[in-house]
Design an enzyme around this catalytic site. Sequence first.
Site, PDB file in Angstrom:
ATOM      1  N   SER A 133       0.844  -1.203   0.000  1.00 52.44           N
ATOM      2  CA  SER A 133       0.000   0.000   0.000  1.00 52.44           C
ATOM      3  C   SER A 133       0.870   1.241   0.000  1.00 52.44           C
ATOM      4  O   SER A 133       2.001   1.211   0.485  1.00 52.44           O
ATOM      5  CB  SER A 133      -0.873   0.004   1.256  1.00 52.44           C
ATOM      6  N   TYR A 146      -3.217   0.511  10.345  1.00 51.09           N
ATOM      7  CA  TYR A 146      -3.088  -0.039   8.986  1.00 51.09           C
ATOM      8  C   TYR A 146      -1.688   0.230   8.435  1.00 51.09           C
ATOM      9  O   TYR A 146      -1.062  -0.663   7.869  1.00 51.09           O
ATOM     10  CB  TYR A 146      -4.149   0.588   8.084  1.00 51.09           C
TER      11      TYR A 146
HETATM   12  O1  NJP Z   1     -10.142  -4.985  -0.820  1.00 51.34           O
HETATM   13  P1  NJP Z   1     -11.301  -6.075  -0.709  1.00 51.34           P
HETATM   14  P2  NJP Z   1      -8.990  -4.735  -1.917  1.00 51.34           P
HETATM   15  N1  NJP Z   1      -7.583 -14.875   4.471  1.00 51.34           N
HETATM   16  O2  NJP Z   1     -11.841  -5.884   0.679  1.00 51.34           O
HETATM   17  C1  NJP Z   1      -9.333 -11.166   1.484  1.00 51.34           C
HETATM   18  C2  NJP Z   1      -4.634  -3.515  -0.483  1.00 51.34           C
HETATM   19  N2  NJP Z   1      -4.906  -2.097  -0.742  1.00 51.34           N
HETATM   20  O3  NJP Z   1      -9.182  -5.526  -3.134  1.00 51.34           O
HETATM   21  O4  NJP Z   1     -11.480 -13.906   2.900  1.00 51.34           O
HETATM   22  C3  NJP Z   1      -7.767 -14.847   3.154  1.00 51.34           C
HETATM   23  O5  NJP Z   1     -12.223  -5.984  -1.863  1.00 51.34           O
HETATM   24  C4  NJP Z   1     -10.815 -11.000   1.278  1.00 51.34           C
HETATM   25  O6  NJP Z   1     -11.409 -12.283   1.059  1.00 51.34           O
HETATM   26  P3  NJP Z   1     -12.389 -13.025   2.121  1.00 51.34           P
HETATM   27  C5  NJP Z   1      -5.330  -4.091   0.726  1.00 51.34           C
HETATM   28  O7  NJP Z   1      -4.682  -3.790   1.945  1.00 51.34           O
HETATM   29  C6  NJP Z   1      -6.147  -1.653  -1.064  1.00 51.34           C
HETATM   30  O8  NJP Z   1      -8.866  -3.277  -2.033  1.00 51.34           O
HETATM   31  O9  NJP Z   1     -13.314 -13.799   1.234  1.00 51.34           O
HETATM   32  N3  NJP Z   1      -8.226 -13.795   2.483  1.00 51.34           N
HETATM   33  C7  NJP Z   1     -10.859 -10.216  -0.012  1.00 51.34           C
HETATM   34  O10 NJP Z   1     -10.854 -11.068  -1.131  1.00 51.34           O
HETATM   35  C8  NJP Z   1      -5.260  -5.572   0.402  1.00 51.34           C
HETATM   36  O11 NJP Z   1      -4.020  -6.123   0.790  1.00 51.34           O
HETATM   37  C9  NJP Z   1      -6.357  -0.288  -1.282  1.00 51.34           C
HETATM   38  O12 NJP Z   1     -13.066 -11.966   2.935  1.00 51.34           O
HETATM   39  C10 NJP Z   1      -8.518 -12.692   3.214  1.00 51.34           C
HETATM   40  C11 NJP Z   1      -9.559  -9.433   0.007  1.00 51.34           C
HETATM   41  O13 NJP Z   1      -8.735  -9.954   1.068  1.00 51.34           O
HETATM   42  C12 NJP Z   1      -5.356  -5.605  -1.127  1.00 51.34           C
HETATM   43  O14 NJP Z   1      -5.106  -4.278  -1.567  1.00 51.34           O
HETATM   44  C13 NJP Z   1      -5.315   0.586  -1.184  1.00 51.34           C
HETATM   45  C14 NJP Z   1      -8.356 -12.647   4.592  1.00 51.34           C
HETATM   46  C15 NJP Z   1      -9.784  -7.961   0.257  1.00 51.34           C
HETATM   47  O15 NJP Z   1     -10.529  -7.457  -0.798  1.00 51.34           O
HETATM   48  C16 NJP Z   1      -6.707  -6.041  -1.664  1.00 51.34           C
HETATM   49  O16 NJP Z   1      -7.724  -5.258  -1.096  1.00 51.34           O
HETATM   50  C17 NJP Z   1      -4.067   0.112  -0.854  1.00 51.34           C
HETATM   51  C18 NJP Z   1      -7.872 -13.804   5.225  1.00 51.34           C
HETATM   52  N4  NJP Z   1      -7.687 -13.865   6.550  1.00 51.34           N
HETATM   53  C19 NJP Z   1      -3.877  -1.228  -0.638  1.00 51.34           C
HETATM   54  N5  NJP Z   1      -8.735 -11.419   5.028  1.00 51.34           N
HETATM   55  C20 NJP Z   1      -7.693   0.277  -1.622  1.00 51.34           C
HETATM   56  N6  NJP Z   1      -8.686  -0.531  -1.961  1.00 51.34           N
HETATM   57  O17 NJP Z   1      -7.852   1.523  -1.608  1.00 51.34           O
HETATM   58  C21 NJP Z   1      -9.136 -10.730   3.955  1.00 51.34           C
HETATM   59  O18 NJP Z   1      -3.073   0.988  -0.742  1.00 51.34           O
HETATM   60  N7  NJP Z   1      -9.003 -11.493   2.861  1.00 51.34           N
END
Ligand code: NJP
Length: 240
Positions: A133, A146
């Site tokens: 990020s 975060y």
């Molecule tokens: O968010 P979201 P993003 N085990 O909430 C999964 C970074 N980022 O696509 O388990 C396995 O739509 C969760 O899956 P589920 C951010 O920090 C974002 O934006 O089914 N999976 C979902 O698929 C992150 O690292 C922004 O709930 C786990 C996914 O994570 C990455 O981008 C800015 C889990 C999250 O999808 C993807 O985030 C930035 C677990 N324990 C960095 N916990 C931004 N959107 O602005 C969660 O700088 N997941």
Amino acid sequence: DARLAVVTGASSGIGAATARALAKGGFEVALGARRKKRIDALAEEIGGHARELDVADSNSVEDFAAWTEELGGASVLVNNAGGAKGLEPVAEMREDRWRWMYEVNVLGLAMMTKALLPQIRRSGNGHVVIIGSAAGTETYAGGAGYAAAKFGAHAVFGSLRLELLGEDVRVTEVMPGAVRTEFGLVRFEGDEEKAEAPYKGITPLTPEDVAECVRWAVTLPPHVNVDRLDVRPVRQGAVT
Ligand code: NJP
């Protein structure tokens, strides 16, 4: 044979878009996330594989790695699972949220990488990608929990890159600014108004924008390592 690419957190946002981009790019894709129904549907759509995965649970990580071994072994690992919960000043920090952010964004990243590294090494053209990020190098008021986690992910990237020098394994960190995904809803516990606030005055990135960065980095010739990609929306200055 197509290279096997693992995408964690493939049930929404950047992970789902990356899975689609890699499948289009000729990879065989293995999806992991906790929301199994969503990854099953996506696997069917792109002709990939799906298995439940909680990156913060070492048993789940080991089980997932055994499964990708059966699929022939991973060549690419996109460590995308992560997120933020809450946005509070240090004086009001909530321990459970900070632990969750550390466990998913740092421990989960390290455990997944450790578990899949033998397969990635063996593939001869391995690549570990980390979705970090912009908050991995800059912090902001209210964002310490975060940012601390994403600074931690950035540290894991830096060490891993050095530890793998001399091997045919590439390591890339993608550090996005604001991306319109479910991230905001998780961060603000479903409060749509708050989730939209950080996008005011800018056109946020789409998940596909970030996915394209990943696809580009992993399809460059094997001797080219993109260390780090900082990508943010036009007009976005500081992280919020
Ligand atoms: O968010 P979201 P993003 N085990 O909430 C999964 C970074 N980022 O696509 O388990 C396995 O739509 C969760 O899956 P589920 C951010 O920090 C974002 O934006 O089914 N999976 C979902 O698929 C992150 O690292 C922004 O709930 C786990 C996914 O994570 C990455 O981008 C800015 C889990 C999250 O999808 C993807 O985030 C930035 C677990 N324990 C960095 N916990 C931004 N959107 O602005 C969660 O700088 N997941």
